[in-house]
Design an enzyme around this catalytic site. Structure first.
Site, PDB file in Angstrom:
ATOM      1  CG  ASP A 185      -2.193   0.870   0.906  1.00 34.37           C
ATOM      2  OD1 ASP A 185      -2.125   1.720  -0.005  1.00 34.37           O
ATOM      3  OD2 ASP A 185      -3.220   0.723   1.585  1.00 34.37           O
TER       4      ASP A 185
HETATM    5  C1  BGC Z   1      -5.187   3.158   0.078  1.00 28.36           C
HETATM    6  C2  BGC Z   1      -5.289   2.150  -1.034  1.00 28.36           C
HETATM    7  C3  BGC Z   1      -5.155   2.816  -2.383  1.00 28.36           C
HETATM    8  C4  BGC Z   1      -3.843   3.561  -2.416  1.00 28.36           C
HETATM    9  C5  BGC Z   1      -3.575   4.248  -3.741  1.00 28.36           C
HETATM   10  C6  BGC Z   1      -3.983   4.068  -0.088  1.00 28.36           C
HETATM   11  O1  BGC Z   1      -4.043   5.126   0.812  1.00 28.36           O
HETATM   12  O2  BGC Z   1      -5.127   2.491   1.320  1.00 28.36           O
HETATM   13  O3  BGC Z   1      -6.523   1.484  -0.924  1.00 28.36           O
HETATM   14  O4  BGC Z   1      -5.241   1.888  -3.402  1.00 28.36           O
HETATM   15  O5  BGC Z   1      -3.858   4.547  -1.398  1.00 28.36           O
HETATM   16  O6  BGC Z   1      -4.394   5.337  -3.928  1.00 28.36           O
END
Ligand code: BGC
Length: 726
Positions: free
Chosen positions: A252
């Site tokens: 993530d």
């Molecule tokens: C989130 C993810 C997301 C990623 C990219 C993160 O803050 O937890 O779910 O895909 O950002 O935007």
């Protein structure tokens, strides 16, 4: 593919390999990113959505680099790209995997048309605490429903195979346990016992792997004291060894670097090493990756091997090959314009929204509304004419101009026959703003003064007083659920409850339409407002869908994918709890309030009514591994065609461990004509009857007695039982 990937690996330098393991956010064009791409030292970019910019970057990647390896472009295509569908929890409320698959097929096509090859979806986190903001992004509390919705989304995004035309790679997230964040507080740790991990939290992820998903995202959270991004048991032992997942894992955002913040790694280099060893192939990061700093020294020190680096890069290359990126790296800008403008996509969005609404109450059959009875209709509430709030979170690409609010939808439907007036009545806002507001470019209007607030409330009540019908549109603004949007209270935000009570006190016909990403505390409304329709965040065509539902051109058939508590004090509450001592007192666990929920899991009314009968098991005994057939008759006893969701629950009466009072093990949504009766069949076999026993440390199907219930929600009473014999 393997050979082709290996052929590339043989030619790649270490820097090129490490580049493939790195993914950076690009919010705007940046020289530093361009340089990395042109040097063949970046594998992926996220957040670029313009096809022209995607093509520009892709040219840098493929034209002059040594090996011409294309970038893979990722984006949060969560519930639509240009056409926005109802939010994921709403899609789960449709209990209609085919509809969910159709929606994500459209989302994939739109995204792919601009050059996005990879969706950071579906989010498969089971969530049993509605305070957690991201509950809106998942399928609710149940592993069986969650697994069905997971598989549907994988097929929608990826098509029949990875690389199918007009489809994209899916990414299951957040692996795993993020939905169990303690206290419902986003990003906090979770402690999940083995029985819940295997039988509940991991189940939808396993379903997605079985459906052929090509990538996974590691979670932010600290799971049982080992952060998921550094958790080798999760990312390697479970995902690869047990489940035979052959795709790749992306972290993530910044979650590799945050291993240091967690206190799990001494510094960024150690963070890189620990994520790499755990099984994270690609690191998602802002500005720079820990991998680009830490993996080279780790290789030099002998902490990792060249072979291990190749093994991490290989599935990324394979995926790029399978997606056809080497042959077709560029977006067709003109075609993308056509694809994004496709009118049928908006129709699919409206139809999906109609299938996701849940009718919570309809005393005295207030709904459906007559199209001729009301000459003056007051639409009241801060969300009724707000385009962003019709869409929900994770929406970047929408054309707000086009989004049909509920007020607009009502005017489209009966504006010619009735005078429709509108007043917001109250303003609602978060106490602490969301950092997403900037990303979404949300403009918050200035707060009203106390005097204005009084006037606005009075204006709304007056409008309702001088009308024949009041439609209140209340709930949460779009930034009140989603990431970093946990709540301590489930109350209607701000002064919405006062507005509701003031309008209800007028004694006019009142309908409450709820927009929300989670169950809300509507204890008062549930007793005093005769008609309550939960439409979640219904998407681009939300207003038209809601108007169809209110005026009977569509009939609500959605069911709650999550138990709806009476108030926060009951949290966590979920239907599949264990029997425990004194089950007969289950509803009286608290002395100051019923322990039963306000609305049970699987609940939802219709404008028609249904009767279940004739529950028949093909056999009363089976041996482990055998399957039995469960049949039941469902009859539409009303006078209009409508949908029911037949739900099958089981209980294992005893065994090597105690088991939940009920577990969903089958469901079918069906449409029945007035007075039509249909026989449905479900099968119960190894897949449904096996569970992970923490006593025997094995997946077991135990020779004991099982109960079976079938009905329209998790309190179904039509019952039968059978035995498994040795
Ligand atoms: C989130 C993810 C997301 C990623 C990219 C993160 O803050 O937890 O779910 O895909 O950002 O935007």
């Amino acid at each position: 593919m393997r050979q082709r990937a290996d052929g590339l690996l043989q030619q790649m330098t270490l820097d090129e390999k490490l580049g493939q393991l790195s993914q950076l956010f690009q919010f705007e064009p940046k020289k530093a990113i361009d340089e990395k791409v042109a040097a063949g030292q970046l594998g992926s970019i996220l957040f670029v959505t313009s096809p022209a910019e995607i093509n520009r970057l892709q040219h840098l990647a493929v034209d002059n680099t040594r090996l011409h390896i294309p970038l893979i472009f990722g984006f949060d295509v969560i519930h639509g790209f240009r056409t926005i569908f109802p939010v994921p929890i709403a899609m789960a409320a449709s209990w209609d995997p085919a509809a969910v698959m159709r929606a994500q097929t459209v989302a994939a096509k739109e995204a792919r048309s601009v050059g996005i090859d990879w969706a950071f979806a579906p989010m498969l986190d089971i969530a049993r605490d509605p305070r957690w903001g991201r509950i809106v992004e998942g399928a609710g509390e149940d592993p069986y429903l969650g697994s069905a919705i997971a598989a549907a989304q994988v097929h929608g995004f990826q098509g029949d195979y990875i690389g199918a035309p007009d489809h994209i790679l899916a990414c299951m997230k957040h692996f795993a346990g993020y939905g169990a964040a303690i206290g419902g507080r986003d990003y906090d740790e979770a402690y999940i016992p083995e029985t819940l991990l295997y039988n509940v939290y991991l189940a939808p992820f396993h379903a997605a792997v079985k459906a052929g998903i090509g990538s996974a995202m590691s979670a932010y959270l600290d799971l049982n004291d080992v952060p998921a991004t550094g958790n080798r048991w999760l990312l390697h032992d479970v995902l690869r060894d047990q489940w035979k997942f052959s795709g790749f894992v992306v972290s993530d955002a910044n979650s590799v670097k945050s291993l240091e913040t967690h206190g799990y790694a001494r510094d960024v280099n150690e963070a890189a090493l620990s994520a790499f060893n755990a099984g994270v192939n690609m690191e998602m990061a802002i500005n720079f990756t820990a991998y680009s700093k830490g993996l080279k020294p780790a290789l030099e020190n002998g902490q990792i091997t060249k072979q291990e680096i190749d093994d991490a890069v290989r599935p990324i290359l394979e995926m790029k090959i399978r997606l056809g990126l080497f042959e077709h790296p560029f977006a067709d800008v003109d075609r993308s314009k056509q694809v994004l403008a496709t009118p049928e996509h908006r129709t699919v969005s409206r139809e999906t929204a109609e299938r996701t609404a849940v009718l919570l109450r309809n005393e005295g059959r207030v709904l459906p509304l007559s199209k001729t009875a009301y000459k003056k209709i007051a639409v009241v509430g801060p969300l009724a004419d707000s385009q962003p709030d019709t869409l929900g979170s994770w929406v970047f690409q929408d054309d707000l101009q086009e989004t049909v609010t509920i007020l607009a939808g009502l005017r489209n439907k009966i504006g010619a026959k009735a005078e429709i007036t509108y007043a917001p009545g109250v303003q609602i806002a978060r106490k602490f703003p969301s950092f997403f507001d900037d990303i979404f470019h949300l403009k918050t209007p200035p707060a009203w003064t106390a005097e204005q607030a009084k006037e606005e409330m009075a204006k709304a009540v007056t409008l309702a007083r001088t009308s024949d019908l009041a439609i209140l549109v209340l709930g949460e603004a779009q930034n009140m659920s989603g990431e970093a949007a946990s709540r301590e209270s489930l109350d209607l935000p701000g002064r919405e409850e006062q507005l509701l009570e003031a309008v209800a006190a007028l004694g006019k016909p009142v309908v409450l339409v709820l927009l929300n990403g989670r169950p809300l505390n509507i204890k008062w409304a549930a007793r005093h407002i005769p008609a309550i329709l939960d439409v979640w965040y219904p998407g681009t065509q939300g207003g038209n869908a809601v108007a169809n539902l209110l005026f009977g051109d569509a009939v609500p058939g959605g069911k709650l994918p999550i138990t709806w508590p009476r108030d926060e004090g009951q949290i966590p509450t979920y239907y599949a709890h264990n029997t425990t001592q004194a089950p007969e007192n289950q509803g009286k666990r608290y002395w100051d309030e019923d322990s039963t929920p306000l609305y049970p899991f699987g609940y939802g009314l219709s404008y028609s009514a249904f009767a279940f009968s004739n529950l028949t098991l093909s056999r009363s005994e089976i041996t482990p591994g055998e399957t039995l057939d469960v049949s039941v008759d469902v009859e539409n006893t009303g006078a209009i065609a409508a949908d029911e969701v037949a739900q099958l629950y089981i209980r294992q009466q005893y065994g090597s461990t105690s088991r939940p009072v009920r577990e969903l093990k089958g469901f079918q949504r069906l449409t029945l004509a007035p007075h039509e009766k249909k026989k449905l069949h479900f099968s119960l076999g190894n897949d449904e009857l096996t569970y992970w026993s923490t006593a025997t440390k094995a997946w077991v199907e135990e020779p004991v007695t099982f109960d079976v219930w079938v009905g329209g929600d998790s309190t179904a009473t039509l019952h039968a039982n059978f035995n498994i014999t040795k």
